[in-house]
Design an enzyme around this catalytic site. Structure first.
Site, mmCIF file in Angstrom:
data_model
loop_
_atom_site.group_PDB
_atom_site.id
_atom_site.type_symbol
_atom_site.label_atom_id
_atom_site.label_comp_id
_atom_site.label_asym_id
_atom_site.label_seq_id
_atom_site.Cartn_x
_atom_site.Cartn_y
_atom_site.Cartn_z
ATOM 1 N N LYS A 106 -8.623 -2.597 0.605
ATOM 2 C CA LYS A 106 -9.552 -3.216 1.554
ATOM 3 C C LYS A 106 -10.673 -2.219 1.840
ATOM 4 O O LYS A 106 -10.439 -1.017 1.789
ATOM 5 C CB LYS A 106 -8.775 -3.501 2.836
ATOM 6 C CG LYS A 106 -9.468 -4.410 3.815
ATOM 7 C CD LYS A 106 -9.183 -5.847 3.523
ATOM 8 C CE LYS A 106 -9.905 -6.776 4.454
ATOM 9 N NZ LYS A 106 -10.069 -8.094 3.841
ATOM 10 N N CYS A 165 -8.682 4.685 0.919
ATOM 11 C CA CYS A 165 -8.068 5.767 1.677
ATOM 12 C C CYS A 165 -8.276 5.602 3.181
ATOM 13 O O CYS A 165 -9.250 5.000 3.609
ATOM 14 C CB CYS A 165 -8.696 7.098 1.310
ATOM 15 S SG CYS A 165 -8.437 7.569 -0.375
ATOM 16 N N ARG A 204 -5.295 -1.261 4.090
ATOM 17 C CA ARG A 204 -6.448 -0.979 3.233
ATOM 18 C C ARG A 204 -6.040 -0.756 1.780
ATOM 19 O O ARG A 204 -6.895 -0.715 0.912
ATOM 20 C CB ARG A 204 -7.179 0.265 3.746
ATOM 21 C CG ARG A 204 -7.745 0.086 5.144
ATOM 22 C CD ARG A 204 -8.107 1.411 5.761
ATOM 23 N NE ARG A 204 -9.243 2.014 5.131
ATOM 24 C CZ ARG A 204 -10.489 1.942 5.579
ATOM 25 N NH1 ARG A 204 -10.748 1.263 6.677
ATOM 26 N NH2 ARG A 204 -11.467 2.521 4.965
ATOM 27 N N GLU A 248 -14.068 -18.612 -6.032
ATOM 28 C CA GLU A 248 -13.297 -17.954 -4.967
ATOM 29 C C GLU A 248 -11.809 -18.335 -5.074
ATOM 30 O O GLU A 248 -10.931 -17.493 -4.881
ATOM 31 C CB GLU A 248 -13.891 -18.345 -3.599
ATOM 32 C CG GLU A 248 -13.100 -17.909 -2.379
ATOM 33 C CD GLU A 248 -12.960 -16.400 -2.190
ATOM 34 O OE1 GLU A 248 -13.520 -15.631 -2.989
ATOM 35 O OE2 GLU A 248 -12.234 -16.010 -1.276
ATOM 36 N N LYS A 264 -8.839 -15.653 -5.568
ATOM 37 C CA LYS A 264 -7.704 -15.525 -4.647
ATOM 38 C C LYS A 264 -6.380 -15.583 -5.420
ATOM 39 O O LYS A 264 -5.461 -14.815 -5.166
ATOM 40 C CB LYS A 264 -7.702 -16.638 -3.587
ATOM 41 C CG LYS A 264 -8.687 -16.553 -2.487
ATOM 42 C CD LYS A 264 -8.460 -15.445 -1.486
ATOM 43 C CE LYS A 264 -9.213 -14.235 -1.922
ATOM 44 N NZ LYS A 264 -10.485 -13.965 -1.330
ATOM 45 N N HIS A 298 -18.445 -26.453 -23.332
ATOM 46 C CA HIS A 298 -19.131 -25.370 -24.049
ATOM 47 C C HIS A 298 -18.199 -24.205 -24.341
ATOM 48 O O HIS A 298 -18.671 -23.112 -24.664
ATOM 49 C CB HIS A 298 -20.354 -24.900 -23.251
ATOM 50 C CG HIS A 298 -21.390 -25.962 -23.092
ATOM 51 N ND1 HIS A 298 -22.185 -26.388 -24.131
ATOM 52 C CD2 HIS A 298 -21.726 -26.727 -22.020
ATOM 53 C CE1 HIS A 298 -22.985 -27.357 -23.707
ATOM 54 N NE2 HIS A 298 -22.719 -27.586 -22.432
ATOM 55 N N ASN A 303 -11.801 11.124 2.387
ATOM 56 C CA ASN A 303 -12.081 9.804 1.801
ATOM 57 C C ASN A 303 -13.388 9.916 1.045
ATOM 58 O O ASN A 303 -14.348 10.490 1.568
ATOM 59 C CB ASN A 303 -12.285 8.743 2.887
ATOM 60 C CG ASN A 303 -10.993 8.344 3.547
ATOM 61 O OD1 ASN A 303 -9.929 8.845 3.205
ATOM 62 N ND2 ASN A 303 -11.094 7.457 4.528
ATOM 63 N N GLY A 304 -13.453 9.346 -0.153
ATOM 64 C CA GLY A 304 -14.705 9.346 -0.898
ATOM 65 C C GLY A 304 -14.562 10.032 -2.241
ATOM 66 O O GLY A 304 -13.443 10.262 -2.723
ATOM 67 N N TRP A 360 -5.807 6.339 -1.945
ATOM 68 C CA TRP A 360 -5.982 5.360 -3.029
ATOM 69 C C TRP A 360 -6.683 6.147 -4.113
ATOM 70 O O TRP A 360 -7.864 6.449 -4.005
ATOM 71 C CB TRP A 360 -6.823 4.196 -2.522
ATOM 72 C CG TRP A 360 -6.923 3.033 -3.445
ATOM 73 C CD1 TRP A 360 -6.035 2.003 -3.564
ATOM 74 C CD2 TRP A 360 -7.985 2.758 -4.363
ATOM 75 N NE1 TRP A 360 -6.475 1.117 -4.506
ATOM 76 C CE2 TRP A 360 -7.671 1.545 -5.026
ATOM 77 C CE3 TRP A 360 -9.160 3.402 -4.708
ATOM 78 C CZ2 TRP A 360 -8.486 0.989 -5.983
ATOM 79 C CZ3 TRP A 360 -9.986 2.844 -5.679
ATOM 80 C CH2 TRP A 360 -9.633 1.643 -6.306
ATOM 81 N N GLU A 369 -5.885 -12.342 -7.379
ATOM 82 C CA GLU A 369 -5.665 -11.169 -6.532
ATOM 83 C C GLU A 369 -4.233 -11.071 -6.045
ATOM 84 O O GLU A 369 -3.659 -9.986 -6.031
ATOM 85 C CB GLU A 369 -6.566 -11.227 -5.286
ATOM 86 C CG GLU A 369 -8.010 -10.877 -5.523
ATOM 87 C CD GLU A 369 -8.816 -10.960 -4.232
ATOM 88 O OE1 GLU A 369 -9.522 -10.003 -3.931
ATOM 89 O OE2 GLU A 369 -8.757 -11.989 -3.533
HETATM 90 N N1 HGA Z 1 -11.290 11.098 -4.400
HETATM 91 C C1 HGA Z 1 -10.134 11.298 -3.568
HETATM 92 C C2 HGA Z 1 -10.122 10.290 -2.411
HETATM 93 C C3 HGA Z 1 -10.132 8.872 -2.922
HETATM 94 C C4 HGA Z 1 -10.537 7.812 -1.923
HETATM 95 O O1 HGA Z 1 -11.303 8.011 -0.958
HETATM 96 N N2 HGA Z 1 -10.066 6.564 -2.114
HETATM 97 O O2 HGA Z 1 -10.436 5.524 -1.292
HETATM 98 C C5 HGA Z 1 -8.852 11.227 -4.382
HETATM 99 O O3 HGA Z 1 -8.833 10.678 -5.480
HETATM 100 O O4 HGA Z 1 -7.859 11.751 -3.903
#
Ligand code: HGA
Length: 609
Positions: free
Chosen positions: A604, A2, A27, A482, A486, A505, A98-99, A74, A489
């Site tokens: 990111k 986020c 990000r 790595e 890559k 093995h 965010n969080g 996100w 991803e």
């Molecule tokens: N938990 C919140 C924010 C998610 C977040 O910080 N993502 O990086 C949500 O799900 O909206």
């Protein structure tokens, strides 16, 4: 992950918010939104998908205001829907977060009993209602935020506005980065300086537990006890050019090509001193490293692979035992502490949550000797570490890390050599030899980059495949890992990496004509062993794609394709051999038409668990 941006100004802030969100797109996110205080009303525009879709909706609605907040989400709690997109609103209070709020279920129940109705499945919405609850109880916006955060468990960066308070925005930080940008008669907030660097370079990094009040005229910051505090002002050196694509098709391609410069910048202090000075890692290096009996590296993803290379270097060069562990594993197990070990954390952003928590856990076990390798100055992990080596890769925008990885390797090599020197295991001749090798490294990287056209041809053959195997031995095994990471991803081809000796093995069962096998086979003491492993693959009809050095003695044959990097560069070989695997992944993704810089489901700066 986020992103947050907010602004209070005399001008219309809608373009500032949209522009900031576009700069945070790298990000990774799945929806975007803005909220504005417009007269005595709060207006909101949200959309799933790209910022440009939300921008078009904002234009169609003709929203304008001089105070606003914006967010790229996100999703962690609740699906990707417009109702779950931020900002969330409770009775005229709008916020972005965010969080993760870990006690959101208990808070939701309590707020429902208080009569609050929920519109989303997010953990975030409880914060908006809690703030409103405290406003109703007579607090002002700042006081309501300060009361609210005391009830939250988990991690947050928050920016809050209210229709009743058109002259200020309030913010809070715990466990997720947040900074304030200081302008002339206007001020900003952002989770990442790139969102606002076009408006100001003067920034204040909030510390854990801080809250702040931001008006047009000024900023007041409060510590975890709500008492006013002074936080130092910094001048950001993130350049606008590093945030622009220039002549490249993708940021990943640009960043791959920036590696000679990034490595040269990272090496500057070492080359200038012509020595591995303990001061490379900060003021207290002698004290922290004295008596170190071993090294424990903690990291995630690509940084974990950098740590895995370092393990070979540290044991071989300094003679100290070294282990490497995935941070999210270490933080949840009953680890045996040895305070004489040096704890090394590696994180591009310096904010990787699992790595930060692993560091905190190590400290709680009594580890006091801590060192971090990071690319972002003033980020949380270096601030929580006694020693730090800053890589100078510049802003890394592509989600798939490239220049951060190779510059981390440079820092880790310097650590291995410094530990060796402090333990009397590096004589002046050897030190001179290593410095000389480092001096030539940017040139060797440039030679490896010149292989791009040949690698692009290989990529055409990879693009239609569903699976790939990567093999390496010794210090090049993590480079195989790595390379596989890559490829997964950004091209979404399933790829696995094995130490070449492990083939028989198990994974040999997968080998047939449909399975391309990439081999990192530099001209070192293990080359003959690797050649035998390649025979095992050929005997089962597997097609080999071999990266070796110019001076190694073997040739192309049927089913064996060979690309030669420059002459063997000795101990630094894993750094040079990273370039071809990065280019292979990039060109394969290009042929498959994937979104190289924003691969699906990834983000990111992984600031959530
Ligand atoms: N938990 C919140 C924010 C998610 C977040 O910080 N993502 O990086 C949500 O799900 O909206």
């Amino acid at each position: 992950m986020c992103g947050i941006v907010g602004a209070i100004a005399d001008r219309d802030v809608v373009p500032v918010l949209i522009d900031g969100l576009k700069r945070l797109e790298y990000r990774g996110y799945d929806s975007a939104g803005i909220a504005l205080v417009d007269g005595s009303d709060v207006r909101r525009v949200r959309r799933t998908g790209r910022v440009s879709e939300m921008e078009a909706a904002a234009q169609a609605e003709g929203v304008r205001a001089s105070l606003g907040i914006g967010h790229t989400r996100w999703a962690t709690h609740g699906g990707v829907t417009e109702a779950n997109a931020h900002p969330h609103i409770s009775h005229g209070v709008a916020l972005v977060h965010n969080g993760i709020i870990e006690n959101h279920e208990q808070q939701r129940e309590r707020l429902q009993q208080l009569g609050y109705a929920f519109e989303s499945q997010t953990d975030t919405e409880v914060i908006a209602h809690l703030i409103h609850h405290y406003l109703k109880g007579g607090q002002d916006l700042l006081g309501a935020l300060q009361c609210t955060v005391k009830e939250l468990h988990g991690a947050y960066a928050l920016a809050v506005i209210s229709r009743k308070e058109p002259g200020r925005m309030v913010v809070a930080r715990m466990g997720c980065p947040l900074l304030i940008g200081l302008g002339e008669g206007e001020n900003f907030v952002a989770s990442d300086v790139s969102a606002i660097v076009q408006y100001t370079r003067r920034v204040i990094f909030l510390e854990e537990g801080d809250t702040a009040e931001i008006s047009r005229e000024g900023v007041r910051v409060f510590g975890a006890d709500d008492a006013p505090v002074q936080r130092e002002e910094h001048l950001s050196d993130v350049s606008l050019a590093s945030l622009e694509l220039g002549p490249y098709r993708h940021f990943m391609q640009k960043e791959i090509h920036e590696q000679p410069r990034a490595i040269a910048d990272t090496l500057e202090a070492i080359i200038d001193a012509s020595a591995f000075e303990p001061a490379l890692f900060g003021k207290d290096t002698d004290e922290v490293l004295a008596g170190v009996e071993g090294v424990q590296i903690l990291a995630c993803g690509t940084s974990f692979y950098a740590g895995s290379v370092a393990r070979y270097w540290i044991e071989a060069i300094s003679g100290l035992p070294c282990s490497v562990e995935i941070a999210s594993e270490y933080r949840y197990r009953k680890a045996v502490a040895n305070p004489k070990q040096l704890i090394v954390t590696i994180s591009q952003s310096g904010e990787t949550l699992d790595t930060m928590e692993a560091l905190k856990y190590a400290r709680s076990l009594g580890h006091d000797k801590t060192l971090s390798i990071c690319n972002v100055p003033e980020s949380a992990i270096p601030r929580a570490s006694r020693l730090v080596f800053y890589t100078r890769a510049g802003a890394e925008i592509g989600v798939a890390s490239t220049k951060a990885f190779t510059t981390q390797l440079v820092g880790l090599f310097a650590l291995a050599a410094t530990l060796a020197k402090l333990h009397g295991r590096l004589d002046a001749d050897k030190e001179g030899e290593y410095i000389e090798a480092l001096r030539h490294l940017p040139g060797s990287i440039q030679h490896a980059l010149n292989l791009e056209p040949q690698i692009a041809l290989w990529a055409e053959r990879f693009a239609p495949r569903d699976h790939a195997l990567f093999l390496g031995r010794g210090v090049h095994y993590p480079i195989a890992l790595e390379g596989a990471l890559k490829l997964k991803e950004i091209s979404y081809i399933h790829a696995e990496a094995y130490p070449a000796g492990e083939l028989k093995h198990g994974p040999l069962a997968l080998v047939d004509a449909a399975m391309p096998v990439v081999v990192i086979a530099p001209n070192d003491s293990l080359l003959e062993k690797v050649k035998s492993n390649m025979q095992e693959v050929r005997a089962r009809g597997g097609e080999l794609f071999v990266f070796t050095d110019a001076d190694s003695n073997f040739n192309e044959s049927e089913g064996v394709h060979v690309i030669r990097t420059p002459r063997h560069v000795g101990v630094l070989s894993p750094i040079v051999h990273t370039i071809p695997v990065q280019l292979l992944a990039y060109h394969t993704a290009l042929s498959r038409g994937t979104d190289v810089d924003k691969p699906r489901n990834l983000a990111k700066a992984v600031t959530v668990e």
